[in-house]
Design an enzyme around this catalytic site. Structure first.
Site, PDB file in Angstrom:
ATOM      1  CG  PHE A   1      19.406  28.316 -19.630  1.00 31.61           C
ATOM      2  CD1 PHE A   1      18.812  27.102 -19.954  1.00 31.61           C
ATOM      3  CD2 PHE A   1      18.871  29.046 -18.571  1.00 31.61           C
ATOM      4  CE1 PHE A   1      17.719  26.620 -19.233  1.00 31.61           C
ATOM      5  CE2 PHE A   1      17.780  28.573 -17.840  1.00 31.61           C
ATOM      6  CZ  PHE A   1      17.207  27.360 -18.179  1.00 31.61           C
TER       7      PHE A   1
ATOM      8  CG  ASP B   1      18.827  36.177 -20.014  1.00 32.18           C
ATOM      9  OD1 ASP B   1      18.812  36.545 -18.822  1.00 32.18           O
ATOM     10  OD2 ASP B   1      18.471  35.037 -20.387  1.00 32.18           O
TER      11      ASP B   1
ATOM     12  CE  LYS C   1      19.245  31.464 -12.263  1.00 32.67           C
ATOM     13  NZ  LYS C   1      19.146  31.445 -13.720  1.00 32.67           N
TER      14      LYS C   1
HETATM   15  C1  LIG Z   1      18.131  31.066 -14.705  1.00 31.53           C
HETATM   16  C2  LIG Z   1      18.131  31.794 -16.002  1.00 31.53           C
HETATM   17  C3  LIG Z   1      16.942  32.003 -16.720  1.00 31.53           C
HETATM   18  C4  LIG Z   1      15.616  31.422 -16.278  1.00 31.53           C
HETATM   19  O1  LIG Z   1      15.159  31.981 -15.075  1.00 31.53           O
HETATM   20  P1  LIG Z   1      13.993  31.208 -14.279  1.00 31.53           P
HETATM   21  O2  LIG Z   1      13.707  32.104 -13.108  1.00 31.53           O
HETATM   22  O3  LIG Z   1      14.545  29.879 -13.889  1.00 31.53           O
HETATM   23  O4  LIG Z   1      12.847  31.084 -15.198  1.00 31.53           O
HETATM   24  C5  LIG Z   1      17.006  32.757 -17.870  1.00 31.53           C
HETATM   25  N1  LIG Z   1      18.171  33.262 -18.309  1.00 31.53           N
HETATM   26  C6  LIG Z   1      19.329  33.075 -17.659  1.00 31.53           C
HETATM   27  C7  LIG Z   1      20.573  33.680 -18.188  1.00 31.53           C
HETATM   28  C8  LIG Z   1      19.355  32.312 -16.497  1.00 31.53           C
HETATM   29  O5  LIG Z   1      20.505  32.103 -15.850  1.00 31.53           O
END
Ligand SMILES: *Cc1c(COP(=O)(O)O)cnc(C)c1O
Length: 406
Positions: free
Chosen positions: A138, A223, A252
């Protein structure tokens, strides 16, 4: 405190229905606690989706926001501001990555990483543009980050999808090797797949991936939107694996509830030129001041040790609850943990745990990340007593669930 107002009195249908939400409206938070409009209280181990590093309404962030709001909100993307410069410098020192670009979300940071990789391919790799990503991953909800994600269903909605992503199974080094071609410029992954259900990368897979990227001249994009800012028990999760990324994204936990993300890259990978990337609000002084306050708290002596200690406590308690109630395995790192259930009852259990809130009796908020799996992502400053209470509430909930007919 304001008076109580029942759910029915709120015109919630003015909001687009993009997800299922319980029938409660939240009006106040403090630390690990949330209150709804009727005065019910909840011990919150979701925390804005692994966002509230210091819990709800933390004083250091509130003070930084108030101070900065009276000083300078936004100088504009065409001017330096002192908060963004200080935050970028600190992230550089902490990560060893030479350059930072601030964003408003995690998806936007990943979108920037994809652009940076494509630019790198155009400049240094004969126009290579394809990025290898992983099943069940994700990376966000923009069109490009949805295309990069391996979340089931993301490939069929909002067609046509952004091209340029090749997906392989997570933790499968041979599949990565087989997918590398002349058009490949980067590999992008999470170190713990949070949304997939807290699935960890194998250390050997990551070491092999780094070697493969070096051999083929590929950028390794990590990420850390969910795993970063001490969530997994170290400031960045990649240091636990001895991994050196070329590009890292944050989101986050960086703002502790205030929307900010960051794209970080080595000097060699930082190939944007003026005009390539930007954004009206990016790196505004207000959100950068909040992130500086979060970092100061996280880097204070003892803070990360508490994440590790509370992580061990929660993990041990989950293992014990699982044993007592015949549930499944516990996974994850630090304060990003999962509990597998013996049947697809995650949503029903989460609803029951939340709905125990009544009068002074607290409800428990936890994430049903998969039909058969719970995810735990408390505030990183959660106390020992609060972890104990969360485990007691889970125990009561599991006793109810496992005594009801299947
Ligand atoms: C939550 C998340 C995203 C997206 O972040 P947003 O601030 O919701 O756009 C991307 N990568 C990972 C691993 C995430 O947990």
């Amino acid at each position: 405190m304001s008076g109580t107002l029942a759910f029915e009195h709120y015109p919630t249908d003015a909001l687009m229905r993009v997800t299922h939400r319980p029938e409660a409206v939240f009006v106040r938070g403090q630390g690990s606690w949330l209150w709804d409009s009727t005065g019910r209280r909840y011990l919150d181990l979701v925390q804005g989706w692994a966002v509230n590093t210091l819990g709800h309404a933390p004083a250091p962030v509130a003070q930084a926001l108030a101070r900065q709001a009276g000083q300078l909100l936004h100088a504009g993307p065409g001017l330096y501001n002192d908060q963004a410069v200080a935050l970028a410098h600190q992230l550089k020192q902490l990560s060893g990555l030479a350059r930072v670009f601030f964003t408003n979300s995690g998806a936007e940071a990943n979108e920037g990483a994809i652009k940076l990789a494509r630019k790198f391919g155009a400049l240094h790799r004969g126009g290579a543009s394809s990025i290898i990503t992983f099943g069940d991953s994700f990376h966000g909800r923009t069109l490009a980050t949805m295309a990069a994600s391996g979340k089931p269903g993301f490939d069929s909605i909002f067609q046509p999808a952004v091209p340029g992503f090749v997906k392989v199974p997570y933790n499968d080094l041979a599949a990565v090797q087989a997918a590398i071609g002349r058009d490949t410029v980067a590999v992008m992954l999470e170190l713990v797949q949070g949304e997939a259900g807290v699935i960890e990368a194998d250390p050997g897979f990551l070491q092999g991936l780094r070697l493969l990227c070096d051999r083929h001249g590929l950028l390794l994009i990590v990420d850390e939107v969910q795993t970063g800012i001490a969530r997994c028990g170290s400031l960045f999760a990649h240091t636990q694996f001895g991994l050196k990324p070329d590009i890292m994204t944050l989101g986050k936990g960086l703002g502790g509830g205030v929307p900010i993300g960051a794209l970080l890259a080595t000097e060699a990978a930082s190939c944007f030129e003026p005009g390539d990337q930007g954004g009206t609000y990016n790196g505004n002084a207000l959100v950068c001041a909040a992130a500086l306050a979060v970092l100061q708290a996280v880097l204070a002596p003892g803070f990360i040790e508490n994440v590790a200690a509370r992580g061990r406590q929660l993990r041990a308690g989950l293992v014990e609850a699982s044993r007592r109630h015949g549930q499944g395995a516990v996974g994850g790192r630090g304060l990003l943990l999962s509990l597998a259930l013996d049947r697809p009852m995650a949503q029903a259990l989460v609803d029951a745990l939340r709905e125990r809130a009544s009068g002074d009796a607290p409800g428990l908020l936890v994430n049903p990340v998969r039909p058969q799996r719970l995810r735990w992502m408390p505030a990183l400053n959660i106390s020992e007593a609060e972890v104990e209470l969360a485990l007691a509430l889970l125990d009561a909930g599991l006793r109810g669930a496992t005594h009801s007919p299947r």
